[in-house]
Design a protein around this motif. Structure first.
Motif, PDB file in Angstrom:
ATOM      1  N   GLU A  19      29.196  17.541  19.770  1.00 29.06           N
ATOM      2  CA  GLU A  19      29.148  17.086  18.379  1.00 29.06           C
ATOM      3  C   GLU A  19      28.331  15.799  18.267  1.00 29.06           C
ATOM      4  O   GLU A  19      27.490  15.651  17.389  1.00 29.06           O
ATOM      5  N   PHE A  20      28.563  14.851  19.199  1.00 27.14           N
ATOM      6  CA  PHE A  20      27.825  13.584  19.209  1.00 27.14           C
ATOM      7  C   PHE A  20      26.326  13.846  19.417  1.00 27.14           C
ATOM      8  O   PHE A  20      25.485  13.293  18.702  1.00 27.14           O
ATOM      9  N   LEU A  21      25.998  14.699  20.392  1.00 24.27           N
ATOM     10  CA  LEU A  21      24.584  14.980  20.677  1.00 24.27           C
ATOM     11  C   LEU A  21      23.893  15.602  19.472  1.00 24.27           C
ATOM     12  O   LEU A  21      22.766  15.243  19.145  1.00 24.27           O
ATOM     13  N   LYS A  22      24.576  16.532  18.803  1.00 22.58           N
ATOM     14  CA  LYS A  22      23.954  17.233  17.672  1.00 22.58           C
ATOM     15  C   LYS A  22      23.891  16.374  16.407  1.00 22.58           C
ATOM     16  O   LYS A  22      22.915  16.446  15.671  1.00 22.58           O
ATOM     17  N   SER A  23      24.939  15.576  16.142  1.00 21.29           N
ATOM     18  CA  SER A  23      24.984  14.869  14.862  1.00 21.29           C
ATOM     19  C   SER A  23      24.450  13.438  14.932  1.00 21.29           C
ATOM     20  O   SER A  23      24.085  12.875  13.911  1.00 21.29           O
ATOM     21  N   VAL A  24      24.423  12.828  16.126  1.00 24.40           N
ATOM     22  CA  VAL A  24      23.971  11.441  16.236  1.00 24.40           C
ATOM     23  C   VAL A  24      22.698  11.326  17.087  1.00 24.40           C
ATOM     24  O   VAL A  24      21.676  10.821  16.641  1.00 24.40           O
ATOM     25  N   ARG A  25      22.788  11.816  18.312  1.00 23.65           N
ATOM     26  CA  ARG A  25      21.691  11.632  19.277  1.00 23.65           C
ATOM     27  C   ARG A  25      20.418  12.371  18.858  1.00 23.65           C
ATOM     28  O   ARG A  25      19.332  11.794  18.848  1.00 23.65           O
ATOM     29  N   ARG A  26      20.554  13.661  18.532  1.00 21.93           N
ATOM     30  CA  ARG A  26      19.382  14.473  18.173  1.00 21.93           C
ATOM     31  C   ARG A  26      18.646  13.881  16.963  1.00 21.93           C
ATOM     32  O   ARG A  26      17.422  13.670  17.036  1.00 21.93           O
ATOM     33  N   PRO A  27      19.335  13.576  15.839  1.00 16.04           N
ATOM     34  CA  PRO A  27      18.622  12.986  14.685  1.00 16.04           C
ATOM     35  C   PRO A  27      17.933  11.663  15.024  1.00 16.04           C
ATOM     36  O   PRO A  27      16.838  11.390  14.534  1.00 16.04           O
ATOM     37  N   LYS A  28      18.568  10.835  15.856  1.00 16.64           N
ATOM     38  CA  LYS A  28      17.976   9.546  16.255  1.00 16.64           C
ATOM     39  C   LYS A  28      16.675   9.785  17.020  1.00 16.64           C
ATOM     40  O   LYS A  28      15.665   9.127  16.769  1.00 16.64           O
ATOM     41  N   ILE A  29      16.687  10.740  17.954  1.00 11.32           N
ATOM     42  CA  ILE A  29      15.476  11.042  18.743  1.00 11.32           C
ATOM     43  C   ILE A  29      14.370  11.567  17.832  1.00 11.32           C
ATOM     44  O   ILE A  29      13.213  11.166  17.952  1.00 11.32           O
ATOM     45  N   ILE A  30      14.722  12.442  16.900  1.00 16.30           N
ATOM     46  CA  ILE A  30      13.723  12.999  15.975  1.00 16.30           C
ATOM     47  C   ILE A  30      13.090  11.873  15.156  1.00 16.30           C
ATOM     48  O   ILE A  30      11.879  11.833  14.968  1.00 16.30           O
ATOM     49  N   SER A  31      13.924  10.929  14.723  1.00 16.63           N
ATOM     50  CA  SER A  31      13.400   9.797  13.952  1.00 16.63           C
ATOM     51  C   SER A  31      12.522   8.901  14.833  1.00 16.63           C
ATOM     52  O   SER A  31      11.483   8.401  14.391  1.00 16.63           O
ATOM     53  N   ASP A  32      12.918   8.709  16.107  1.00 17.79           N
ATOM     54  CA  ASP A  32      12.101   7.924  17.045  1.00 17.79           C
ATOM     55  C   ASP A  32      10.731   8.583  17.262  1.00 17.79           C
ATOM     56  O   ASP A  32       9.712   7.897  17.336  1.00 17.79           O
ATOM     57  N   ILE A  33      10.713   9.914  17.375  1.00 18.27           N
ATOM     58  CA  ILE A  33       9.451  10.643  17.576  1.00 18.27           C
ATOM     59  C   ILE A  33       8.552  10.461  16.346  1.00 18.27           C
ATOM     60  O   ILE A  33       7.365  10.168  16.474  1.00 18.27           O
ATOM     61  N   ALA A  34       9.143  10.601  15.165  1.00 19.55           N
ATOM     62  CA  ALA A  34       8.367  10.450  13.927  1.00 19.55           C
ATOM     63  C   ALA A  34       7.785   9.038  13.824  1.00 19.55           C
ATOM     64  O   ALA A  34       6.613   8.856  13.468  1.00 19.55           O
TER      65      ALA A  34
END
Length: 158
Positions: A19-34
């Motif tokens: 749940e943490f990886l999908k709801s917190v970590r993944r969105p943060k990484i996507i924003s970092d990439i952008a």
């Protein structure tokens, strides 16, 4: 794929991490990439490459957890009648017959094992030696430093 034994606590812990990886970590990484992409040239953009690498690790862990949970055979010992025998998920108090040191272990799945917390893997020599035994039995565990004798003092299904 074969079923992986897991305690209820272990499965819950994996679900929380997922749940943490999908709801917190993944969105943060996507924003970092952008954000890194906005800095221009991707060939020499360290932030972009670091974020993409993190994304790979994150997605790999998500797949790993999902696979483990889909193949998990969740065993809740609290719902089983205590036969007095050591089974998967049982909490076992043992005494080293040589040192008279007492230790309590809980037998868990590979992913849950944490020796510092006395959670031992079902596949460890200690757990394999204890499975099927009961209080007052003496077991010999093959350890790197030689055989060690333990007496089982108590078996609980907690």
């Amino acid at each position: 794929m074969k079923q992986i034994p897991m305690t209820l606590l272990g499965a819950e812990s994996l679900r929380e991490e997922l749940e943490f990886l999908k709801s917190v970590r993944r969105p943060k990484i996507i924003s970092d990439i952008a954000e890194a992409r906005a800095h221009g040239d991707l060939k020499e953009n360290a932030e972009y490459h670091a974020a993409r690498e993190q994304q790979g690790f994150c997605e790999g862990r998500i797949q790993d957890i999902e696979a483990k949970l889909s193949n998990a055979q969740i065993i809740d010992v609290t719902k089983m009648p205590n036969t007095g025998r050591v089974i998967f998920g049982a909490t076992v108090k043992v005494m080293n017959l040589e040192t008279e040191e007492e230790v309590t272990y809980r037998i868990v799945g590979d992913d849950e094992a944490d020796f510092k917390q006395n959670l031992i893997s079902i596949n460890s020599p200690m757990a394999r030696g204890l499975i099927g035994k009961e209080a007052d039995d003496v077991v010999v565990i093959k350890a790197p430093g030689g055989d060690i004798e333990f007496e089982i003092l108590k078996v609980e299904y907690l």
